[in-house]
Scaffold this motif. Sequence first.
Motif, PDB file in Angstrom:
ATOM      1  N   GLY A   1      45.016  24.905  38.037  1.00  0.00           N
ATOM      2  CA  GLY A   1      46.191  25.726  37.761  1.00  0.00           C
ATOM      3  C   GLY A   1      46.434  25.902  36.281  1.00  0.00           C
ATOM      4  N   ARG A   2      46.364  24.803  35.536  1.00  0.00           N
ATOM      5  CA  ARG A   2      46.561  24.886  34.084  1.00  0.00           C
ATOM      6  C   ARG A   2      45.490  25.763  33.430  1.00  0.00           C
ATOM      7  N   THR A   3      44.244  25.573  33.860  1.00  0.00           N
ATOM      8  CA  THR A   3      43.150  26.323  33.236  1.00  0.00           C
ATOM      9  C   THR A   3      43.287  27.808  33.515  1.00  0.00           C
ATOM     10  N   ALA A   4      43.617  28.173  34.749  1.00  0.00           N
ATOM     11  CA  ALA A   4      43.805  29.584  35.082  1.00  0.00           C
ATOM     12  C   ALA A   4      44.949  30.182  34.272  1.00  0.00           C
ATOM     13  N   ALA A   5      46.063  29.456  34.175  1.00  0.00           N
ATOM     14  CA  ALA A   5      47.204  29.958  33.407  1.00  0.00           C
ATOM     15  C   ALA A   5      46.849  30.139  31.934  1.00  0.00           C
ATOM     16  N   ALA A   6      46.078  29.188  31.394  1.00  0.00           N
ATOM     17  CA  ALA A   6      45.680  29.291  29.988  1.00  0.00           C
ATOM     18  C   ALA A   6      44.759  30.482  29.762  1.00  0.00           C
ATOM     19  N   ALA A   7      43.821  30.707  30.705  1.00  0.00           N
ATOM     20  CA  ALA A   7      42.894  31.832  30.560  1.00  0.00           C
ATOM     21  C   ALA A   7      43.634  33.167  30.598  1.00  0.00           C
ATOM     22  N   LEU A   8      44.572  33.293  31.525  1.00  0.00           N
ATOM     23  CA  LEU A   8      45.302  34.554  31.631  1.00  0.00           C
ATOM     24  C   LEU A   8      46.244  34.750  30.444  1.00  0.00           C
ATOM     25  N   ALA A   9      46.708  33.657  29.849  1.00  0.00           N
ATOM     26  CA  ALA A   9      47.554  33.789  28.658  1.00  0.00           C
ATOM     27  C   ALA A   9      46.768  34.373  27.491  1.00  0.00           C
ATOM     28  N   VAL A  10      45.447  34.162  27.478  1.00  0.00           N
ATOM     29  CA  VAL A  10      44.620  34.731  26.413  1.00  0.00           C
ATOM     30  C   VAL A  10      44.475  36.239  26.596  1.00  0.00           C
ATOM     31  N   VAL A  11      44.171  36.682  27.826  1.00  0.00           N
ATOM     32  CA  VAL A  11      43.862  38.102  28.040  1.00  0.00           C
ATOM     33  C   VAL A  11      45.071  38.928  28.457  1.00  0.00           C
ATOM     34  N   GLU A  12      46.152  38.271  28.868  1.00  0.00           N
ATOM     35  CA  GLU A  12      47.427  38.921  29.191  1.00  0.00           C
ATOM     36  C   GLU A  12      47.278  40.130  30.117  1.00  0.00           C
ATOM     37  N   PRO A  13      46.836  39.910  31.360  1.00  0.00           N
ATOM     38  CA  PRO A  13      46.698  41.035  32.293  1.00  0.00           C
ATOM     39  C   PRO A  13      48.054  41.583  32.705  1.00  0.00           C
ATOM     40  N   GLY A  14      48.081  42.863  33.031  1.00  0.00           N
ATOM     41  CA  GLY A  14      49.315  43.490  33.477  1.00  0.00           C
ATOM     42  C   GLY A  14      49.024  44.769  34.234  1.00  0.00           C
ATOM     43  N   PRO A  15      50.058  45.495  34.626  1.00  0.00           N
ATOM     44  CA  PRO A  15      49.854  46.764  35.328  1.00  0.00           C
ATOM     45  C   PRO A  15      48.973  47.704  34.502  1.00  0.00           C
ATOM     46  N   GLY A  16      48.044  48.363  35.175  1.00  0.00           N
ATOM     47  CA  GLY A  16      47.141  49.263  34.480  1.00  0.00           C
ATOM     48  C   GLY A  16      45.857  48.611  34.037  1.00  0.00           C
ATOM     49  N   ASP A  17      45.789  47.281  34.084  1.00  0.00           N
ATOM     50  CA  ASP A  17      44.568  46.579  33.702  1.00  0.00           C
ATOM     51  C   ASP A  17      43.615  46.457  34.876  1.00  0.00           C
ATOM     52  N   ALA A  18      42.334  46.457  34.555  1.00  0.00           N
ATOM     53  CA  ALA A  18      41.280  46.109  35.505  1.00  0.00           C
ATOM     54  C   ALA A  18      40.565  44.909  34.905  1.00  0.00           C
ATOM     55  N   VAL A  19      40.697  43.751  35.557  1.00  0.00           N
ATOM     56  CA  VAL A  19      40.201  42.490  35.008  1.00  0.00           C
ATOM     57  C   VAL A  19      38.964  42.047  35.779  1.00  0.00           C
ATOM     58  N   LEU A  20      37.901  41.736  35.039  1.00  0.00           N
ATOM     59  CA  LEU A  20      36.681  41.194  35.624  1.00  0.00           C
ATOM     60  C   LEU A  20      36.747  39.673  35.508  1.00  0.00           C
ATOM     61  N   ILE A  21      36.673  38.968  36.645  1.00  0.00           N
ATOM     62  CA  ILE A  21      36.729  37.508  36.648  1.00  0.00           C
ATOM     63  C   ILE A  21      35.399  36.974  37.162  1.00  0.00           C
ATOM     64  N   GLY A  22      34.683  36.286  36.300  1.00  0.00           N
ATOM     65  CA  GLY A  22      33.400  35.704  36.675  1.00  0.00           C
ATOM     66  C   GLY A  22      33.581  34.340  37.308  1.00  0.00           C
ATOM     67  N   GLY A  23      32.925  34.093  38.429  1.00  0.00           N
ATOM     68  CA  GLY A  23      33.121  32.838  39.150  1.00  0.00           C
ATOM     69  C   GLY A  23      34.452  32.814  39.859  1.00  0.00           C
ATOM     70  N   ALA A  24      34.837  33.948  40.423  1.00  0.00           N
ATOM     71  CA  ALA A  24      36.189  34.108  40.972  1.00  0.00           C
ATOM     72  C   ALA A  24      36.442  33.269  42.215  1.00  0.00           C
ATOM     73  N   GLY A  25      35.405  32.829  42.900  1.00  0.00           N
ATOM     74  CA  GLY A  25      35.606  32.075  44.121  1.00  0.00           C
ATOM     75  C   GLY A  25      35.695  30.585  43.919  1.00  0.00           C
TER      76      GLY A  25
END
Length: 318
Positions: free
Chosen positions: A145-169
């Motif tokens: 949970g912490r790692t995911a939150a930290a990663a998203l804080a770097v890229v700041e996804p929001g409406p209109g974004d298309a985010v590629l997540i490697g190793g998503a599963g």
Amino acid sequence: MAEPSTTPADTSRAVQLESFGGPENLRVRRTPAPQAGPGRIRVRVTAAGLNPMDWFMTSDADTAARFGLSLPCGFGTDFAGTVDQVGAGVRGFAVGDRVFGGALSRSIADHVVVDEAGTIAVGGEAHRTPDGVDDRTAATLAIAGRTAAAALAVVEPGPGDAVLIGGAGGGVGVFAVQLARRAGARVIGTGSATSADALRALGAEPVAYGDGLADRVRALAPDGITAAVDLHGTDTAHVARELGVPDARITTIAAQLDGITPANGAAAPRGALDEIAELVAAEELRVPIAAHFPVEQVRAAVELQAGRHVHGKVVVDL
């Protein structure tokens, strides 16, 4: 203010390594139970979640030394259970409180002692487990949970974004996908062919990793992607660059690339982990438990998790 508990000394099962290396070195030992000193609490652990960092940190002596680990060494970081002892001066917890958290390389044990106000790496940390979240699920939250939150804080996804997540599963991916979707972003997640249904269930559009990934992403998102999170290595980050994503909107967690800001769970936004736990309690965030094993089968649990093909989290029951 909670009064110090007077629970007497007893013994505790603990998973330990007497030499660094693979799962074959893990042993369940009977040891004196740790005691909660001033400012600390003891947790009777009922479940411990596994993460790649657990076996990476203890894979060899040099790596272990980088994390301040020495032999004999415990194993595992995420835990959940119930407070059964509190030290003098503890104000935020009482005996009987359900908690979850992290204690670096010592969580797979009947008892773990953590600081009331510590960190995972220094002293350990605990958070209250919300009603409606079972201990197995709570035991998966801290690192991923912490790692995911930290990663998203770097890229700041929001409406209109298309985010590629490697190793998503993977363990972090299940959180990153859902949190990015909650932020309003479209998510394309890389994985194996067998992970496609699991990724769709999380809200991601699956795409096979490996050679030709850039072309497959172009086909899925002809208007391009705007951010990328690489949860496995650097392949996804390189593809994101190839697709024109600026370095400022790419992050990695398991490797580093010049010009790209890596994400570390220690830098997760304040309160992110408690917010994730509340989302789980409200059934707004789902945590797939791929498998759970009794502590006596800890080697099999680690082998499964280390294979990196499991869809969701692996938990050890105590």
